[in-house]
Enzyme design. Structure first.
Site, PDB file in Angstrom:
ATOM      1  CD  GLU A  96      -2.754   1.138   2.550  1.00 32.81           C
ATOM      2  OE1 GLU A  96      -3.828   1.749   2.502  1.00 32.81           O
ATOM      3  OE2 GLU A  96      -2.373   0.502   3.556  1.00 32.81           O
ATOM      4  CE  LYS A 132      -7.668   1.344   3.267  1.00 32.24           C
ATOM      5  NZ  LYS A 132      -6.495   1.999   3.902  1.00 32.24           N
ATOM      6  CB  CYS A 179      -4.867  -1.438   4.263  1.00 28.80           C
ATOM      7  SG  CYS A 179      -4.069  -1.222   5.887  1.00 28.80           S
TER       8      CYS A 179
END
Length: 282
Positions: A50, A119, A160
């Site tokens: 990331e 995301k 994440c």
């Protein structure tokens, strides 16, 4: 099983735990070198962390943001094509129509973009006395599930904090994914507590391989990443794990083993869809 089928049921993947600094050009150069190194070791799928081109932090996103395609994704496209690999481009801060996103771009062996995952779940947490972080101060969330096909298997992509949401992994599994990849940057509070636990849970719940790619740890940065990039098998075992420093780790993915695990404990067939269900609204 034919020799061709046996060959296609196994492949090597690499996870790059990159040391990320404040100079974007240096980050890109280091990433390209390690991508080439991973490909030379026989990797067919390579994963970056990331925010691989930028320090991680709400005060950095706007300054490092790019359009897609742009400087960073063009380098990744060239690297994928040069090495004939599937390249999961970690994530970068993306600017689009005045909005910022945390976006992962995946490239095929021809260098073309296969998908862009924004995301979905923004990292907004407040643990008193330890860490407070609000991605939503600067970023907008994505709204789509993201999968891509390889000759080996179908792959689902999250970033994440997406890994904390079991429903996303379940949907990917139901869509036929056998490998889930999560570029991520857990910190020194959530990392030791939850990083490995979440990977093993997602792998075990869905009987899939799970790979995570973290930046290497930099104690001097404003946000200190935990590191410990990993690959977990469908039995919930950690196959390989990095430490805190820059590294490339490798795992040989065996889809026949995955099939055997699913046959031995057939939870997919045993789910009670007449009692409960997880669905996607998009």
């Amino acid at each position: 099983m034919s020799s061709i089928t046996k060959t296609m049921s196994k492949f090597r993947m690499a996870v790059i735990q990159l040391q990320v600094g404040s100079v974007k050009a240096d980050n890109l150069s280091r990433a390209r070198r390690l991508i080439d190194e991973a490909a030379q070791q026989g990797s067919k799928v390579v994963v970056l962390p990331e925010c691989f081109n930028s320090p991680y932090g709400t005060n950095f996103f706007a300054a490092y943001a790019e359009n897609i395609p742009g400087q960073s994704t063009q380098l990744l496209a060239q690297a994928a094509k040069h090495n004939n690999i599937y390249l999961v481009g970690g994530s970068i801060p993306e600017e689009d129509a005045g909005k910022l996103y945390n976006s992962c771009v995946v490239f095929g062996p021809d260098g073309h973009i296969l998908l862009k995952h924004r995301k979905i779940h923004l990292f907004d947490i407040d643990i008193p006395g330890k860490i407070c972080f609000q991605e939503s101060e600067t970023l907008c969330p994505g709204n789509t599930l993201s999968t891509f096909n390889t000759p080996f298997c179908k792959v689902g992509v999250g970033i994440c904090y997406d890994m904390r949401f079991a429903e996303l992994a379940q949907l990917y599994s139901r869509k036929g994914c056998q490998l889930l990849v999560y570029p991520g940057a857990f910190n020194m509070t959530t990392g030791p507590a939850h990083w490995e636990l979440l990977q093993r849970a997602r792998a075990l719940d869905n009987q899939v391989y799970v790979a995570t790619a973290s930046p290497a740890r930099d104690p001097s940065s404003s946000y200190v990443a935990w590191g410990h990039s990993s690959v977990v098998n469908p039995w919930g075992e950690v196959m390989v794990q990095a430490g805190s420093e820059e590294a490339v780790i490798y795992a040989d993915i065996d889809l026949q083993y995955l099939a055997e695990v699913r046959q031995q404990i057939p939870i997919t067939a045993q789910r009670r869809h007449d009692v409960y269900t997880v669905t996607s609204v998009l």
